[in-house]
Enzyme design. Structure first.
Site, PDB file in Angstrom:
ATOM      1  N   ALA A 242      69.973  23.692  28.798  1.00  0.00           N
ATOM      2  CA  ALA A 242      68.120  23.351  29.392  1.00  0.00           C
ATOM      3  C   ALA A 242      68.367  22.118  30.991  1.00  0.00           C
ATOM      4  O   ALA A 242      69.070  22.534  31.890  1.00  0.00           O
ATOM      5  CB  ALA A 242      66.801  22.963  28.856  1.00  0.00           C
ATOM      6  N   ARG A 243      68.249  20.826  30.852  1.00  0.00           N
ATOM      7  CA  ARG A 243      68.098  20.153  31.425  1.00  0.00           C
ATOM      8  C   ARG A 243      68.620  19.131  30.955  1.00  0.00           C
ATOM      9  O   ARG A 243      68.955  17.955  30.166  1.00  0.00           O
ATOM     10  CB  ARG A 243      66.630  19.728  32.685  1.00  0.00           C
ATOM     11  CG  ARG A 243      66.617  21.043  33.070  1.00  0.00           C
ATOM     12  CD  ARG A 243      67.100  20.852  34.564  1.00  0.00           C
ATOM     13  NE  ARG A 243      66.556  22.027  35.188  1.00  0.00           N
ATOM     14  CZ  ARG A 243      66.855  22.616  35.830  1.00  0.00           C
ATOM     15  NH1 ARG A 243      67.752  23.630  34.418  1.00  0.00           N
ATOM     16  NH2 ARG A 243      66.636  24.454  36.497  1.00  0.00           N
ATOM     17  N   GLU A 272      74.002  15.615  38.496  1.00  0.00           N
ATOM     18  CA  GLU A 272      74.472  17.127  39.055  1.00  0.00           C
ATOM     19  C   GLU A 272      74.508  17.574  40.336  1.00  0.00           C
ATOM     20  O   GLU A 272      73.412  17.159  40.909  1.00  0.00           O
ATOM     21  CB  GLU A 272      73.643  18.742  38.520  1.00  0.00           C
ATOM     22  CG  GLU A 272      73.424  18.089  36.879  1.00  0.00           C
ATOM     23  CD  GLU A 272      73.777  19.151  36.274  1.00  0.00           C
ATOM     24  OE1 GLU A 272      73.340  19.603  34.953  1.00  0.00           O
ATOM     25  OE2 GLU A 272      72.989  20.409  36.331  1.00  0.00           O
ATOM     26  N   HIS A 301      77.298  23.485  34.949  1.00  0.00           N
ATOM     27  CA  HIS A 301      75.284  23.939  35.144  1.00  0.00           C
ATOM     28  C   HIS A 301      76.032  25.569  34.735  1.00  0.00           C
ATOM     29  O   HIS A 301      75.607  25.807  36.349  1.00  0.00           O
ATOM     30  CB  HIS A 301      74.740  23.668  36.040  1.00  0.00           C
ATOM     31  CG  HIS A 301      73.511  23.593  36.162  1.00  0.00           C
ATOM     32  ND1 HIS A 301      72.433  22.757  35.931  1.00  0.00           N
ATOM     33  CD2 HIS A 301      72.521  24.567  35.513  1.00  0.00           C
ATOM     34  CE1 HIS A 301      71.362  23.053  35.559  1.00  0.00           C
ATOM     35  NE2 HIS A 301      71.372  23.834  35.887  1.00  0.00           N
TER      36      HIS A 301
END
Length: 339
Positions: A242-243, A272, A301
């Site tokens: 997700a994050r 990131e 990611h």
């Protein structure tokens, strides 16, 4: 009626034919001007003065950028997450902010399950051992990672589109699926044939695999830290697609080093792309330190990435811009207070 102008500054796609098809011939589309390696500061004042609709993918949209667009009415984030956009500044100007919540649902759910299976079936472990120098003996390796799926609880934080897709996949594989999501109405668990935990503290002791599916908001930042990881069963696995802000990566490293957790699969990290000093877990992973052999998978990611997903991003972003800017719709609008 004055002609409307939509800007896609990164020139993510080679032309604007699809966007023109969706938005119609009466909308001017400006393509490029600020590649993803730069910022919106690269745009000229002349271009900014014309823009009614802005398509954003990698760029950050901060108050100083918003101030450069006097006519801006709609911003569409070409993806699910909207943490790159200053929604409060947009709201102060009456600018509608939208996202594209359904372009990579299947891919990210598949990725979460792939990380889970690679760890829980020992794929990564045996892969690493068989290419060691010298290679390990030609036999299985006993490890707390490897367990029958049907005896494990698959815990999900956040049962949105992707969380639901992951739940259905995990259920089909035989996991006992339990979720925590305080924003969903009663009965979702019954409709999907899974179990519901009313609190995070109730969920965690049931999660032999913990899969995180929450956006980056004030409420989710630091949601899973040392205290929460300690509530997971011994030898649990943590997966985050997700994050990175929702999971304390230093606490995760400590729980792995102590042996409380058996493994982790991460597609996201807090910052990131990573900057120096990178998190300790990422540094140890890149050095291939022996203590995490077969126990950690980190991907950049990339969970959303397929050619089909990129095609969906393009079309759905254009359709969302059309619906919000031309038709006054609000289907994918994000409220400024929704964090």
């Amino acid at each position: 009626m004055a002609r409307l102008t939509v800007l896609e500054p990164e020139a993510m796609y080679p032309d604007t034919l699809l966007e023109q098809e969706v938005l119609g011939p009466d909308v001017e589309i400006i393509h490029g001007g600020a590649p993803h390696t730069g910022s919106l500061d690269m745009l000229t004042d002349e271009v900014c003065a014309k823009v009614d609709g802005l398509l954003i993918f990698r760029h950050w949209l901060k108050p100083q950028h918003i101030a450069r667009f006097p006519k801006l009415k709609v911003v569409v984030r070409m993806g699910v997450g909207y943490d790159r956009l200053d929604r409060a500044a947009c709201a102060a100007r009456g600018i509608t902010v939208c996202n594209v919540p359904d372009y990579g649902t299947m891919e990210v759910a598949d990725h979460a399950i792939a990380l889970t299976l690679a760890l829980r079936r020992g794929l990564l472990l045996h892969h690493d051992l068989q290419r060691a120098d010298p290679p390990a003996p030609w036999r299985y390796m006993d490890s707390p990672l490897i367990r029958r799926l049907g005896v494990q609880g698959f815990g999900i934080i956040g049962l949105g589109r992707i969380g639901t897709a992951a739940a259905l996949r995990a259920k089909a594989l035989g996991f006992r699926v339990v979720f925590f999501d305080p924003f969903l109405p009663n009965g979702v668990d019954r409709a999907l044939g899974i179990a519901r935990a009313r609190t995070l503290e109730e969920l965690l002791p049931q999660a032999d695999v913990l899969s995180i599916h929450v956006p980056d908001t004030r409420k989710t930042r630091g949601l899973v830290g040392a205290k929460e990881l300690a509530l997971l069963p011994k030898d649990a696995v943590v997966v985050n697609t997700a994050r990175g802000t929702s999971l304390d990566i230093d606490a995760l490293e400590a729980a792995l080093r102590s042996g409380h957790l058996a493994g982790a699969g991460l597609d996201v990290i807090p910052v990131e792309p990573p900057v120096e000093p990178v998190p300790g877990l990422l540094a140890a992973y890149r050095r291939r330190e022996a203590w995490l052999q077969g126990r950690v998978i980190i991907t950049p990611h990339s969970a959303f990435h397929t050619p089909e997903a990129w095609a969906d991003i393009r079309r759905k972003s254009a359709e969302t811009m059309r619906d919000a800017l031309l038709l006054g719709g609000s289907a994918n609008a994000i409220a400024p207070e929704s964090d």
